[in-house]
Design an enzyme around this catalytic site. Structure first.
Site, mmCIF file in Angstrom:
data_model
loop_
_atom_site.group_PDB
_atom_site.id
_atom_site.type_symbol
_atom_site.label_atom_id
_atom_site.label_comp_id
_atom_site.label_asym_id
_atom_site.label_seq_id
_atom_site.Cartn_x
_atom_site.Cartn_y
_atom_site.Cartn_z
ATOM 1 N N ASP A 117 -28.864 9.945 -31.308
ATOM 2 C CA ASP A 117 -28.218 8.639 -31.447
ATOM 3 C C ASP A 117 -26.702 8.812 -31.411
ATOM 4 O O ASP A 117 -26.175 9.863 -31.786
ATOM 5 C CB ASP A 117 -28.710 7.868 -32.679
ATOM 6 C CG ASP A 117 -28.808 8.723 -33.931
ATOM 7 O OD1 ASP A 117 -28.455 9.910 -33.871
ATOM 8 O OD2 ASP A 117 -29.222 8.195 -34.976
ATOM 9 N N GLU A 185 -27.779 2.362 -35.992
ATOM 10 C CA GLU A 185 -27.382 1.829 -37.306
ATOM 11 C C GLU A 185 -27.815 0.378 -37.500
ATOM 12 O O GLU A 185 -27.974 -0.067 -38.631
ATOM 13 C CB GLU A 185 -25.858 1.956 -37.500
ATOM 14 C CG GLU A 185 -25.348 3.388 -37.552
ATOM 15 C CD GLU A 185 -25.731 4.143 -38.819
ATOM 16 O OE1 GLU A 185 -26.381 3.542 -39.695
ATOM 17 O OE2 GLU A 185 -25.409 5.341 -38.909
HETATM 18 ZN ZN LIG Z 1 -26.430 5.911 -40.774
HETATM 19 ZN ZN LIG Z 2 -27.599 8.227 -39.011
#
Ligand SMILES: [Zn+2]
Ligand SMILES: [Zn+2]
Length: 430
Positions: A117, A185
């Site tokens: 990510d 997130e």
């Molecule tokens: Zn985070």
């Molecule tokens: Zn994270």
């Protein structure tokens, strides 16, 4: 505390540290990872990977993009850096960020998928001399945005792995897909990436998170709790609070009673659960019975079933509060995090690889349940449902002031270990 031995490949470490610091300086919020995606595309293409990025990955626009001012600022910043005609950037309109990079090995073999990510958080990074990125001059250059969860490290491990695999193509067979996923997130990127055709052929899927445990520890089978986040609106009828309160239908009262009820939800014996109301808004005059209230709440559970139980119980509470006050209500999903069990076989083979690399036994931990949520669960679920194996690792280290804090940090030696671990899994042909 057990100490982490330094990564044995010092040349690799120098390169990874430089990469991590470069990306740490230029964090971007969820769904605005324009610069990050473009830079990754550029390097991966130069390494010989075939890449698919931006619009090509999306069937529909992201469900929870940032407000338009935030987005415009990020786009303009990327344009200033990359030039207005940058081909990577022009393929990312409408918040369609992220990329998948694919490389063929030498001959037949398994299809591996690794997910990293890439998004950051709306946090002002500390400039305190005790905070290493500030002390060493690589703190965020984007005001109000910070890599405060270690995703700069995740994408660095992805790039490091990409470089090694490209340089050693004669030593592995099959195919590798590297998924650089946006918007973890806000729980959005995982669901989009879970639907990608590249993932549909993955036989071995791995992802990881840095930090988390605040101590040195490598975990091979980390599961994250499930979460469902909802937006609610209560609608009543306005009336004069003195003259005609009997004519009003009080949405504010209904919402307040709902909040009390949410925190008093019964719990499930099957595992831990959580509930929280994080936003509550009613703009109204003091002499008017309030006719509209908006709130956002979340429920979490140790697994999807417990989370669903909490979500259903919460729905009863909201409905009851609305009925008590003769108002109406609506609920929409803001975001969801799935929790899905890992493959034990794969966790065990990662553990064996870690031992073979010489990581000390005292640092190795079989499993851990994280009291937070991660949208990689959607990808893990997809791979396992199609018969593949998947697991989520934690590369734990002390984390400064903690995840999502202005002084978050991690030990960069983990970057080297992460690359070596993932690389060995691909090189180890069965
Ligand atoms: Zn985070
Ligand atoms: Zn994270």
């Amino acid at each position: 505390m057990s100490e982490l031995p330094p990564c044995p490949d010092r040349e690799l470490m120098l390169e990874l540290s430089e990469t991590r610091r470069r990306f740490h300086r230029t964090p971007e919020l969820s769904w605005t990872e324009y610069l990050t995606t473009a830079r990754l595309c550029q390097e991966l293409e130069a390494l010989g990977y075939s890449i698919e990025w931006g619009e090509a990955l999306y069937r529909q626009p992201p469900g929870n993009p940032p407000d338009s001012d935030t987005d415009r600022a990020a786009w303009q910043r990327a344009e200033r850096t990359l030039g207005a005609n940058n081909r990577y950037l022009s393929g990312m309109r409408g918040n369609r960020t992220g990329l998948v990079a694919t490389l063929e090995g030498n001959g037949p073999g398994r299809v591996f998928g690794f997910r990293f990510d890439i998004d950051a958080l709306p946090i002002n990074e500390s400039l305190d001399a005790g905070h290493e990125p500030a002390a060493r001059g690589f703190a965020s250059e984007h005001a109000g945005i910070m890599h405060a969860c270690g995703h700069d490290g995740h994408l660095t491990i992805g790039l490091g792995l990409a470089r090694r695999l490209a340089a050693r193509r004669e030593r592995w067979g099959g195919r590798v897909h590297l998924f650089f996923q946006p918007a973890e997130e806000v729980a959005g990127g995982g669901a989009v990436f879970a639907g990608l055709p590249q993932l549909a052929e993955v036989e071995r899927f791995l992802t990881l998170h840095l930090g988390i445990l605040d101590r040195y520890r490598i975990v091979f089978d980390a599961t994250w709790i499930a979460a469902r986040i909802y937006d609610v609106v209560f609608r009543g009828r306005a009336s004069h609070a003195g003259n005609a309160p009997q004519d009003g239908r009080n949405a504010l009262l209904a919402a307040c009673q709902a909040v009390q009820g949410l925190y008093a939800l019964p719990r499930h014996s099957g595992g831990m659960s959580r509930v929280n109301v994080g936003r509550f808004r009613s703009d109204n005059a003091q002499n008017v019975i309030a006719d509209e209230v908006r709130l956002r709440y979340e429920v979490r559970g140790a697994d999807n079933a417990i989370c669903d139980f909490m979500a259903a119980a919460a729905e009863q509470v909201l409905d009851g509060a609305a009925r008590m006050n003769a108002v109406t209500w609506e609920r929409s999903v803001f975001a969801e995090f799935s929790s899905y069990p890992n493959s034990r076989d794969l966790a065990e083979s990662v553990a064996a690889t870690a031992r073979a690399l010489g990581l000390p036994e005292a640092l190795l931990q079989d499993s851990f349940l994280v009291s937070a949520s991660e949208d990689a669960g959607f990808l893990i679920q997809r791979v396992r449902e199609q018969g593949g194996q998947a697991t989520h690792l934690i590369l734990g280290s002390p984390v400064g002031g903690g995840h999502h804090s202005p002084t978050f940090d991690f030990d960069e030696e983990l970057l080297g270990w992460g690359v070596l671990l993932f690389e060995s899994l691909v090189l180890d042909k069965p």
